[in-house]
Design a protein around this motif. Structure first.
Motif, PDB file in Angstrom:
ATOM      1  N   LEU A 158      -8.653  -0.017   2.981  1.00 45.71           N
ATOM      2  CA  LEU A 158      -7.903  -0.098   4.196  1.00 45.71           C
ATOM      3  C   LEU A 158      -6.650  -0.354   4.435  1.00 45.71           C
ATOM      4  N   ARG A 159      -6.253  -1.540   3.500  1.00 44.84           N
ATOM      5  CA  ARG A 159      -5.024  -2.151   3.571  1.00 44.84           C
ATOM      6  C   ARG A 159      -3.960  -1.098   3.049  1.00 44.84           C
ATOM      7  N   GLU A 160      -4.471  -0.483   1.775  1.00 46.62           N
ATOM      8  CA  GLU A 160      -3.516   0.576   1.240  1.00 46.62           C
ATOM      9  C   GLU A 160      -3.143   1.619   2.214  1.00 46.62           C
ATOM     10  N   ARG A 161      -4.255   2.063   2.937  1.00 41.92           N
ATOM     11  CA  ARG A 161      -4.002   3.136   3.915  1.00 41.92           C
ATOM     12  C   ARG A 161      -2.915   2.634   5.273  1.00 41.92           C
ATOM     13  N   SER A 162      -3.229   1.479   5.783  1.00 46.40           N
ATOM     14  CA  SER A 162      -2.333   0.566   6.667  1.00 46.40           C
ATOM     15  C   SER A 162      -1.044   0.556   6.309  1.00 46.40           C
ATOM     16  N   GLU A 163      -0.546   0.364   4.813  1.00 44.51           N
ATOM     17  CA  GLU A 163       0.741  -0.017   4.306  1.00 44.51           C
ATOM     18  C   GLU A 163       1.231   1.306   4.438  1.00 44.51           C
ATOM     19  N   GLN A 164       0.740   2.346   4.074  1.00 41.91           N
ATOM     20  CA  GLN A 164       1.142   3.746   3.994  1.00 41.91           C
ATOM     21  C   GLN A 164       1.611   4.180   5.246  1.00 41.91           C
ATOM     22  N   ALA A 165       0.627   4.060   6.268  1.00 37.74           N
ATOM     23  CA  ALA A 165       0.871   4.414   7.801  1.00 37.74           C
ATOM     24  C   ALA A 165       1.933   3.619   8.108  1.00 37.74           C
TER      25      ALA A 165
END
Ligand code: MN
Length: 245
Positions: A158-165
């Motif tokens: 989730l954190r990885e996705r949030s950083e990308q977003a």
């Protein structure tokens, strides 16, 4: 004189030992002389559930908080978007009182509204939708019902996705919405407001329906530590000296 200290966005994790040291020093030093310490969320980089309390890093933090509480400083905690899964077990082990946000406190005789701050970033509708989902009792129960390693893996993803977003989001989108701030101040009778989350420390003056309202934004602890002190003379933001270690 009644002295309250405020911090947020420490993002403590075992891979950032300098900041952890700085926080432990802060608890033993500045916080120990205060009447109250309010931690306004994102103390941990993430929190997978109170059943991970026995993990040595987590225990070291909760023990330090408990020691501070034992010396007479009252401890209050508002959950952030990174550590919203902190629950009663962690609070008990740490000697902290969990507060639901927004929380209207009286700080040195001044009505002061406390919150993490993410609900004020209302322009980021994708995030607000995610927040509504994960803050539901049913979601929380289902998530906490899964094995700890599975939860940890999902949080990492989730954190990885949030950083990308975040990379695709503008600065304005990531800051508080002025209308959301006004609405909140109006609802709570035009108090002083203290929050973190945006990592944009500062002092702002708002005028809502003719009432002057002060808003303080706490700094993050990524590069250096800082805290806000409020007493009968008002609030001041102070930097922390580098760790003695
Ligand atoms: Mn946050």
């Amino acid at each position: 004189m009644s002295v309250a200290l405020f911090v947020s966005d420490l993002h403590l994790c075992p891979t950032r030992p300098a900041i952890v040291r700085l926080f432990l020093d802060f608890l033993a030093d500045q916080a120990a002389t205060a009447d109250a310490l309010y931690i306004l969320g994102d103390m941990f980089d993430y929190w997978a559930g109170d059943d991970n309390l026995a993990e040595p890093f987590n225990t070291s933090i909760s023990n330090a908080l408990k020691a501070l509480a034992g010396r007479g400083t009252q401890l209050f905690f508002i959950r952030g978007n990174r550590d919203f899964l902190i629950g009663a077990d962690f609070a008990r082990a740490s000697g902290m009182t969990l507060l639901d946000e927004p929380y209207l406190a009286t700080i040195a005789d001044v009505p002061t509204l406390l919150l993490h701050g993410d609900i004020l970033c209302s322009d980021d509708t994708a995030y607000q939708e995610f927040r509504r989902e994960v803050r539901q009792t049913a979601w929380r129960a289902a998530f906490l019902g899964r094995p700890l390693p599975e939860r940890q893996a999902q949080i990492e993803a989730l954190r990885e996705r949030s950083e990308q977003a975040k990379r695709g989001k503008s600065d304005a989108l990531m800051d508080v919405n002025a209308g959301a701030v006004s609405d909140l101040l109006r609802t709570y009778g035009y108090p002083r407001l203290i929050h973190g989350h945006t990592h944009r420390p500062g002092q702002h003056q708002h005028r809502v329906d003719g009432y002057p309202c002060e808003r303080w934004v706490l700094g993050d602890w990524y590069e250096k530590g800082s805290y806000l002190i409020c007493d009968e003379r008002g609030c001041r933001a102070l930097p922390l000296p580098p760790s003695k270690a």
